[in-house]
Structure formats: C-alpha cells, structure tokens
Design a protein around this motif. Structure first.
Motif, PDB file in Angstrom:
ATOM      1  N   GLY A  13       0.782  -1.226   0.000  1.00  0.00           N
ATOM      2  CA  GLY A  13       0.000   0.000   0.000  1.00  0.00           C
ATOM      3  C   GLY A  13       0.811   1.272   0.000  1.00  0.00           C
ATOM      4  O   GLY A  13       0.240   2.370   0.035  1.00  0.00           O
ATOM      5  N   VAL A  14       2.138   1.170  -0.052  1.00  0.00           N
ATOM      6  CA  VAL A  14       3.020   2.340  -0.052  1.00  0.00           C
ATOM      7  C   VAL A  14       3.728   2.400  -1.393  1.00  0.00           C
ATOM      8  O   VAL A  14       4.195   1.379  -1.902  1.00  0.00           O
ATOM      9  CB  VAL A  14       4.052   2.260   1.097  1.00  0.00           C
ATOM     10  N   SER A  15       3.813   3.586  -1.977  1.00  0.00           N
ATOM     11  CA  SER A  15       4.512   3.716  -3.251  1.00  0.00           C
ATOM     12  C   SER A  15       5.949   3.234  -3.086  1.00  0.00           C
ATOM     13  O   SER A  15       6.579   3.451  -2.049  1.00  0.00           O
ATOM     14  CB  SER A  15       4.488   5.162  -3.734  1.00  0.00           C
ATOM     15  N   TYR A  16       6.463   2.610  -4.140  1.00  0.00           N
ATOM     16  CA  TYR A  16       7.791   2.006  -4.032  1.00  0.00           C
ATOM     17  C   TYR A  16       8.867   3.062  -3.751  1.00  0.00           C
ATOM     18  O   TYR A  16       9.798   2.812  -2.988  1.00  0.00           O
ATOM     19  CB  TYR A  16       8.147   1.246  -5.306  1.00  0.00           C
ATOM     20  N   GLY A  17       8.728   4.243  -4.339  1.00  0.00           N
ATOM     21  CA  GLY A  17       9.704   5.297  -4.095  1.00  0.00           C
ATOM     22  C   GLY A  17       9.785   5.673  -2.629  1.00  0.00           C
ATOM     23  O   GLY A  17      10.870   5.872  -2.076  1.00  0.00           O
ATOM     24  N   ALA A  18       8.625   5.784  -1.977  1.00  0.00           N
ATOM     25  CA  ALA A  18       8.610   6.104  -0.548  1.00  0.00           C
ATOM     26  C   ALA A  18       9.052   4.901   0.292  1.00  0.00           C
ATOM     27  O   ALA A  18       9.700   5.065   1.328  1.00  0.00           O
ATOM     28  CB  ALA A  18       7.212   6.551  -0.129  1.00  0.00           C
ATOM     29  N   PHE A  19       8.728   3.705  -0.171  1.00  0.00           N
ATOM     30  CA  PHE A  19       9.028   2.491   0.596  1.00  0.00           C
ATOM     31  C   PHE A  19      10.531   2.308   0.789  1.00  0.00           C
ATOM     32  O   PHE A  19      10.970   1.798   1.834  1.00  0.00           O
ATOM     33  CB  PHE A  19       8.439   1.269  -0.124  1.00  0.00           C
ATOM     34  N   ILE A  20      11.333   2.709  -0.195  1.00  0.00           N
ATOM     35  CA  ILE A  20      12.776   2.467  -0.101  1.00  0.00           C
ATOM     36  C   ILE A  20      13.504   3.528   0.729  1.00  0.00           C
ATOM     37  O   ILE A  20      14.687   3.353   1.048  1.00  0.00           O
ATOM     38  CB  ILE A  20      13.430   2.395  -1.498  1.00  0.00           C
ATOM     39  N   VAL A  21      12.823   4.610   1.107  1.00  0.00           N
ATOM     40  CA  VAL A  21      13.500   5.679   1.844  1.00  0.00           C
ATOM     41  C   VAL A  21      14.077   5.200   3.177  1.00  0.00           C
ATOM     42  O   VAL A  21      15.254   5.462   3.472  1.00  0.00           O
ATOM     43  CB  VAL A  21      12.555   6.877   2.049  1.00  0.00           C
TER      44      VAL A  21
END
Length: 253
Positions: A52-60
C-alpha cells in the motif's frame, strides 16, 4: 565523569568533519538522487506499490539505514584507528580519563556525523517522494540508536584493524551484504518462504523493519523484536569495548 575530556575528543573529531562539510553534504545528495533514479525510476516503474506504499517512498527508510550504518562504522573506525596508526593513542591512555570517556568522545562524534548524513538523505528524499512519518518520535529514536550502536561497532573495528585495508574489510564484506539482504529495498514477504525464514537471522532486518514501521506503520517483524535486537547489539558492543580496554587487546601492542 570528565566531561571536559569527552568534549575535547568530540570537538577534535568533529573539526575534521567540518573541514570537509561541503563534500559531506554533496555526496549523500548525489548518491540519494542516483538511488531514486535507478530504483525509483527503473524498478518503481514495474512495482507500483509495496503493501500500500509507493515504491519510491518504501525504499527511503532502507536507503537512510544503509547510509547511516556505513557512515557510523567508517567514521568511528577511522577516528580510533588513526591515533593508533600515528601513536597518539598512548597519550589518551596515559591521560586521566577512563575508557568510557574515550568511547563517548569518539562514538558520539561518529554518531553525530552519521545522524547529519541521515537527515540530509531524508530532506533530499522529500524532493522525490511524498513522505509521511506516522511515528516521528520512534523514527528519531531508531535513527539515534542505529547511529550509536554501529558507531560502537566501528570503534571495535578500528581497534581490531591492523592496516587501512582492514578498516574496509568488515563493512564491505559483511555489513553491506547484510543491509542489502535485510529488506532495505523490498519487503521480505516478496521472497519465497524459505528465504523469508533465512532472512529472519539477519540482524539488520530488525533495524530496517523498525525504522520503516516508524514511517508507514508497516514492519516485517514486530517492533518489540526490533527494539530488543538493537538493545542486544548495543550491549554486546559495549561489553566487547569494555573487555578491549580491560585487557589492552590491540591497543597496547
């Protein structure tokens, strides 16, 4: 407690950091941007969301942990190894200060440098993705604990190392693989079941999982396990440092 001695060591270590402040600032900005171009652009175009989290935000969170861990280790290891290399460590050992004050000065400076880099990465990431931190106090706590615990590990590596090559041996061959295999850029639920079980033996997983929970309320392992893992790791490092100064291992020889 000789706070003047702690402050003197801390200021000396931080002065080296401020002399290269521009380089210390630009390097994480460029590397973070490249990670978002490669992972966020290439892989993110194929993986829209993770839990449910965008991948760009997930990797932060994983990106912050990767850099903070490596920075804490490298700064602490070099900080204590260089006095050994040039022989000034004997001045410290003969000064009226105990090992705890020496450790607080060097580890505190290394943790501060790593924390600065972590903040720079978070700010840079906010230009690429929308970040929402659900538990800001927990995020700060995990970040501080990670900086301190891995600075302690770096301090041990700096004492153990016999040359400059050995300073990079453990970070490159041990820590970096553990970070990449600890769910930095993916959820372990994306792995086959057997690899999920194997990954649970990776101690870095618990740090990254707890840190990601502070951002999104998502974690691969319970948050309590993450706190217990980092507390155990910090205790082991402190015990190892106490033994090193008690026995003089790799210091007096």
């Amino acid at each position: 407690m000789n706070w003047a001695a702690v402050a003197a060591i801390y200021r000396f270590e931080m002065s080296r950091f401020f002399r290269t402040l521009l380089q210390s600032f630009i390097s994480p900005v460029i590397s973070t941007s490249l990670y978002f171009v490669v992972f966020g652009g290439a892989i993110g175009s194929r993986i829209d969301q993770v839990e449910g989290v965008s991948y760009g935000a997930f990797i932060v969170p994983g990106l912050v942990m990767l850099t903070v861990i490596m920075q804490a280790i490298s700064n602490a290891s070099f900080g204590i190894y260089f006095p050994k290399f040039i022989g000034t460590i004997y001045e410290l050992l003969s000064a009226p200060i105990n090992f705890l004050e020496i450790v607080m000065g060097y580890v505190g400076a290394a943790a501060t440098k790593a924390l600065f880099i972590g903040v720079v990465i978070l700010v840079t990431s906010s230009f690429f993705v929308d970040l929402t931190i659900q538990h800001p106090l927990a995020m700060v706590a995990f970040l501080l604990l990670t900086c301190v615990s891995f600075a302690l590990l770096g301090f041990i590596i700096g004492i153990w190392a016999g040359n400059f090559e050995q300073l990079q041996l453990v970070p490159l061959l041990v820590v970096t693989p553990l970070v990449f295999l600890g769910g930095s850029f993916y959820s372990i639920e994306m792995l086959p079941e057997v690899w999920q079980t194997i990954t649970l033996f990776n101690p870095v997983l618990y740090l990254i999982s707890g840190f990601r929970w502070a951002f999104f309320g998502l974690s691969d392992v319970p948050v309590g396990w993450s706190l217990a893992a980092i507390a155990l790791f910090t205790s082991l490092c402190l015990t190892a440092i106490w033994w090193i100064f008690r026995t003089g291992w790799r210091i007096r020889s």
